[in-house]
Design a protein around this motif. Structure first.
Motif, short mmCIF file in Angstrom:
data_model
loop_
_atom_site.label_atom_id
_atom_site.label_comp_id
_atom_site.label_asym_id
_atom_site.label_seq_id
_atom_site.Cartn_x
_atom_site.Cartn_y
_atom_site.Cartn_z
N ASP A 49 0.83 -1.21 0.00
CA ASP A 49 0.00 0.00 0.00
C ASP A 49 0.87 1.26 0.00
O ASP A 49 0.59 2.23 -0.71
CB ASP A 49 -0.93 0.01 1.22
CG ASP A 49 -2.01 -1.06 1.13
OD1 ASP A 49 -2.27 -1.56 0.01
OD2 ASP A 49 -2.60 -1.38 2.18
N TYR A 50 1.92 1.22 0.83
CA TYR A 50 2.83 2.37 0.92
C TYR A 50 3.53 2.62 -0.42
O TYR A 50 3.57 3.76 -0.92
CB TYR A 50 3.86 2.12 2.02
CG TYR A 50 5.03 3.08 1.99
CD1 TYR A 50 4.90 4.38 2.49
CD2 TYR A 50 6.26 2.71 1.44
CE1 TYR A 50 5.97 5.28 2.44
CE2 TYR A 50 7.33 3.59 1.39
CZ TYR A 50 7.17 4.87 1.89
OH TYR A 50 8.23 5.76 1.84
N SER A 52 2.64 1.63 -3.43
CA SER A 52 1.67 2.02 -4.45
C SER A 52 1.40 3.52 -4.39
O SER A 52 1.34 4.21 -5.42
CB SER A 52 0.37 1.24 -4.26
OG SER A 52 -0.56 1.57 -5.26
N GLU A 53 1.27 4.03 -3.18
CA GLU A 53 1.02 5.46 -2.99
C GLU A 53 2.22 6.30 -3.41
O GLU A 53 2.08 7.33 -4.07
CB GLU A 53 0.69 5.73 -1.52
CG GLU A 53 0.38 7.18 -1.21
CD GLU A 53 0.05 7.38 0.27
OE1 GLU A 53 0.36 8.47 0.78
OE2 GLU A 53 -0.50 6.46 0.89
N GLN A 54 3.43 5.83 -3.06
CA GLN A 54 4.64 6.58 -3.36
C GLN A 54 5.01 6.53 -4.85
O GLN A 54 5.53 7.50 -5.39
CB GLN A 54 5.81 6.02 -2.54
CG GLN A 54 5.67 6.20 -1.04
CD GLN A 54 5.64 7.66 -0.63
OE1 GLN A 54 6.51 8.43 -1.02
NE2 GLN A 54 4.64 8.04 0.14
N ASP A 56 2.88 5.62 -7.43
CA ASP A 56 1.73 5.88 -8.30
C ASP A 56 1.55 4.77 -9.35
O ASP A 56 1.25 5.03 -10.50
CB ASP A 56 1.89 7.23 -8.99
CG ASP A 56 0.57 7.73 -9.58
OD1 ASP A 56 -0.49 7.35 -9.04
OD2 ASP A 56 0.60 8.48 -10.58
N ASP A 58 0.21 0.34 -9.46
CA ASP A 58 -0.37 -0.76 -8.69
C ASP A 58 0.78 -1.64 -8.18
O ASP A 58 1.63 -2.08 -8.96
CB ASP A 58 -1.31 -1.58 -9.58
CG ASP A 58 -1.99 -2.71 -8.82
OD1 ASP A 58 -2.31 -2.51 -7.64
OD2 ASP A 58 -2.18 -3.78 -9.42
N ALA A 251 11.72 5.51 -2.07
CA ALA A 251 10.52 5.19 -1.29
C ALA A 251 10.86 4.29 -0.11
O ALA A 251 10.37 4.49 1.01
CB ALA A 251 9.48 4.52 -2.19
N ASN A 257 6.94 4.91 8.58
CA ASN A 257 5.74 4.53 9.33
C ASN A 257 6.14 3.65 10.51
O ASN A 257 6.64 2.53 10.31
CB ASN A 257 4.79 3.76 8.40
CG ASN A 257 3.50 3.36 9.07
OD1 ASN A 257 3.52 2.67 10.09
ND2 ASN A 257 2.38 3.75 8.51
#
Length: 291
Positions: A49-50, A52-54, A56, A58, A251, A257
């Motif tokens: 999830d981390y 994917s967000e960083q 951009d 899947d 990333a 986190n």
């Protein structure tokens, strides 16, 4: 004229479709199964999830059943990134030219293996492994996975180096539990009298109150060596775009986190390179694990 317009429209549509397909491509990673699968799935889904967000894109984590399966998935391009141990990383990079170790945990610069013993053996902790020769000889002993750095490679190296014998000649029975948590449970239960495991797993289980310290204890700690790392395939830029490898690296290095880091457990990630793992490669060759 009309035909040329139609052709241009078809070409434009094709290019749009190709660009969309490329942008929709999934970046897949895995990890060696060094702990209970439930813990690994929870940890690495959070990492997916981390990322994917960083990044951009899947990102998907796929679990595997063995260290060898993790290496095979990396070799076959089923995954483009993997959280390897020192030995499995060396093996994977040998099979995929151009692949690189890009990040390691802060604690992975100086990793340790703990030798543990069931309390019924009466073995007391020692500073030097050589001091335990009489107590250890003839005992039953379990490693973790056959492909584990901390659970097999380094403990076997020190047994051979210290006692001048192969583990199967020195101990009465030698087993491979499959992962560090399982090693702990087998020694704790007395199924094996002695075992070797990743110090991080021991410390995490201890802090969580999951070890019966009356039944099992640490009897020796190895000198430090480099271990876990993130390794990425060398062809990711061609597949995901120029600069993608650097973006993945950044990333991982910027992952802060607290909950995710605690699940490893690591205090953070720092840069790594293939050269950092030369001691692992040389040790593996020395004891015959690598050809």
């Amino acid at each position: 004229m009309a035909l040329n317009i139609i052709r241009k429209l078809m070409l434009s549509s094709f290019l749009c479709f190709t660009a969309a397909a490329a942008s929709a491509e999934t970046f897949v990673f895995t990890a060696i199964p060094d702990e209970d699968e439930t813990k690994l799935v929870e940890r690495f889904r959070g990492v997916a999830d981390y990322l994917s967000e960083q990044l951009d894109v899947d990102v998907r984590y796929i679990p595997v059943k063995s260290y060898a399966a993790a290496v095979s998935a990396f070799r076959n391009n089923q995954v483009q990134l993997a959280w390897f141990g020192g030995l499995s990383g060396v093996q994977a990079r040998r099979l995929v030219p151009g692949s690189e170790a890009i990040a390691q945990g802060v604690e992975d610069e100086a990793f340790e293996t703990y030798f543990i013993a069931n309390s019924n053996t009466g073995i007391a902790p020692a500073d030097e492994l050589s001091d335990l020769k009489d107590e250890l000889q003839g005992k039953t002993f379990t490693f973790g996975s056959k492909g584990s750095t901390s659970g097999r490679l380094m403990p076997e190296f020190y047994v051979r180096d210290t006692f001048g014998s192969k583990p199967e000649d020195f101990f009465s029975r030698v087993g491979f539990s499959g992962n560090h948590t399982r090693t702990l449970r087998l020694v704790e239960a007395g199924t094996y009298e002695v075992g070797a495991l990743n110090f991080q797993v021991w410390e995490k289980e201890l802090s969580d109150g999951n070890i019966d310290t009356v039944a099992v204890q640490v009897i020796w700690k190895t000198p430090a060596y480099p271990d876990y790392q993130w390794t990425i395939r060398g062809d990711v830029n061609e597949r995901f775009g120029e600069g993608f490898k650097q973006r993945v690296t950044e990333a991982l290095l910027n992952l802060d986190n607290p909950e995710l880091l605690e699940s490893f457990p690591r205090s953070g990630f720092i840069p790594a390179s293939n050269d950092d793992y030369e001691p692992i490669r040389k040790t593996a060759e020395e004891i015959g694990i690598l050809d």
